[in-house]
Write an enzyme that holds these catalytic residues in place. Structure first.
Site, short mmCIF file in Angstrom:
data_model
loop_
_atom_site.label_atom_id
_atom_site.label_comp_id
_atom_site.label_asym_id
_atom_site.label_seq_id
_atom_site.Cartn_x
_atom_site.Cartn_y
_atom_site.Cartn_z
N ASP A 137 1.13 68.22 20.07
CA ASP A 137 0.71 67.89 21.62
C ASP A 137 1.70 67.14 21.46
O ASP A 137 1.80 65.53 20.72
CB ASP A 137 -0.81 68.06 21.71
CG ASP A 137 -1.46 68.91 21.86
OD1 ASP A 137 -1.33 70.40 22.09
OD2 ASP A 137 -2.84 68.37 21.85
N ARG A 187 6.33 73.85 24.85
CA ARG A 187 5.26 74.14 25.55
C ARG A 187 6.23 73.13 26.91
O ARG A 187 5.62 72.50 26.35
CB ARG A 187 4.10 73.56 25.40
CG ARG A 187 2.83 73.40 26.55
CD ARG A 187 1.67 73.66 25.94
NE ARG A 187 1.32 73.45 25.00
CZ ARG A 187 0.20 72.67 24.13
NH1 ARG A 187 -0.09 71.56 24.14
NH2 ARG A 187 -0.43 73.57 23.12
N GLY A 191 2.13 66.92 31.72
CA GLY A 191 2.20 65.48 31.41
C GLY A 191 0.06 65.09 31.93
O GLY A 191 0.49 65.08 33.65
#
Ligand SMILES: Cc1cc2nc3c(=O)[nH]c(=O)nc-3n(C[C@H](O)[C@H](O)[C@H](O)COP(=O)(O)OP(=O)(O)OC[C@H]3O[C@@H](n4cnc5c(N)ncnc54)[C@H](O)[C@@H]3O)c2cc1C
Length: 311
Positions: A137, A187, A191
């Site tokens: 991530d 990905r 945001g």
């Protein structure tokens, strides 16, 4: 404006206490979080996969301050990957995991980057043996350089390690160019964090335009784009780009969050697209939950209505 206020408020200990102790919060959290335990996550994953979707599991937590805790987070991923494999859900990458670098040590005062790299490598090794992948991530803008460095270093051993770029940042089209290479799993999301104006785009319309620009770069390239959004306009642009660039349905995927636009997840899967659901689980849901409230007034209204109905 509301988003900025909520994201700023989420850092306050008083707000955290208020939200986490409100009796109704748990009911609302359930909408976005699979449950507290790995067994809860496994049950949700089984259901989603049986229903034609793919899954990426996120063990909730971030900003770990103790090395032992960072190791424990990595161990949890190892455990859950074992459970997924045991249930036959990892083959072909149907269920994978998403890892936040600060959860596995990136923010530690000493050797943070090294610790995070070692912990992610440990998770990658187990995922590889189980026949699946890991995605790293992306967190707030101060972590970007270290996170991209980590990913690039780990990709030498685990080339299918996924990474994330965020269209609210001015730099992201350049990052997409650099990452759009064969086999690269990227990905693209808008945001979920705050950043200063010079770094981030201020207007939502600009963030959306930047998303469309990045989308084109990734879809035109030879990598594997993972389009993380609930935005109907962006999903429509992605579908038409996929058609015009003759992308095979298995050469990219849509990604949506657990509990959000479930009908759209099904519609996309039913029309033959790959759809991966990001499924968070664990007890440290506060940061994740506040970001969901901040990004959509309807989520906040839902929470406030639930609060009011209890008084
Ligand atoms: C799979 C996945 C992984 C992610 N990973 C990261 C990450 O690593 N780092 C990071 O910073 N962020 C991440 N995010 C969060 C992301 O950056 C956004 O904050 C979040 O997805 C909201 O943006 P959006 O694209 O859905 O559009 P938004 O601008 O929030 O919404 C656009 C439109 O989508 C529709 N919509 C949105 N939410 C809902 C809803 N609840 N119900 C109905 N319609 C809705 C509405 O029509 C809305 O107008 C991730 C998101 C997803 C889906």
């Amino acid at each position: 404006m509301l988003r900025r206020v909520l994201l700023a408020a989420s850092a306050s200990e008083r707000v955290r206490h208020l939200i986490t102790t409100a009796p109704v919060t748990r009911d609302v959290v359930k909408r976005f979080v699979a449950g507290q335990s790995a067994a809860d996550a496994l049950a949700v994953t089984k259901r989603l996969i049986a229903d034609g979707r793919l899954v990426t599991l996120d063990y909730l937590g971030e900003d770990t301050t103790e090395p032992d805790h960072a190791t424990a987070v990595a161990s949890e991923y190892v455990t859950v990957l074992g459970m997924l494999e045991g249930a036959g859900l990892t083959a072909g990458g149907r269920a994978e995991v998403s890892v936040k670098p600060t959860a596995v040590g990136l923010g530690l005062p000493e050797h943070g980057e090294k610790t995070a790299a070692e912990n992610i490598a440990r998770i990658c090794a187990v995922a590889k043996d189980a026949g699946t992948t890991v995605t790293v991530d992306m967190e707030d803008h101060t972590r970007i350089e270290a996170t991209l460095r980590l990913v690039s270093q780990l990709r030498e051993d685990y080339p299918d390690l996924g990474c994330v770029v965020q269209s609210y940042l001015r730099r992201t089209p350049g990052d997409c160019q650099a990452l759009a290479m064969a086999g690269s799993r990227v990905r693209l999301c808008k945001g979920a964090y705050r950043a200063p104006d010079g770094v981030a785009l201020a207007a939502r319309s600009e963030v959306d335009r930047n998303y469309a620009r990045c989308l084109r770069i990734l879809m035109d390239g030879p990598g594997y784009p993972m389009l993380a959004t609930h935005d109907p306009r962006i999903i429509a642009i992605a579908s038409s780009l996929a058609a015009s660039t003759k992308r095979a349905p298995d050469s990219f995927e849509y990604q949506l969050l657990y509990g959000i636009r479930t009908d759209e997840q099904r519609r996309l899967a039913d029309e033959g697209s790959q759809v991966r659901v990001y499924v968070p689980y664990g007890s440290d849901w506060y940061g994740y939950f506040m970001r969901r409230l901040a990004e959509r007034p309807a989520n906040l209204r839902f929470f406030l209505r639930a609060l009011a109905s209890r008084h």
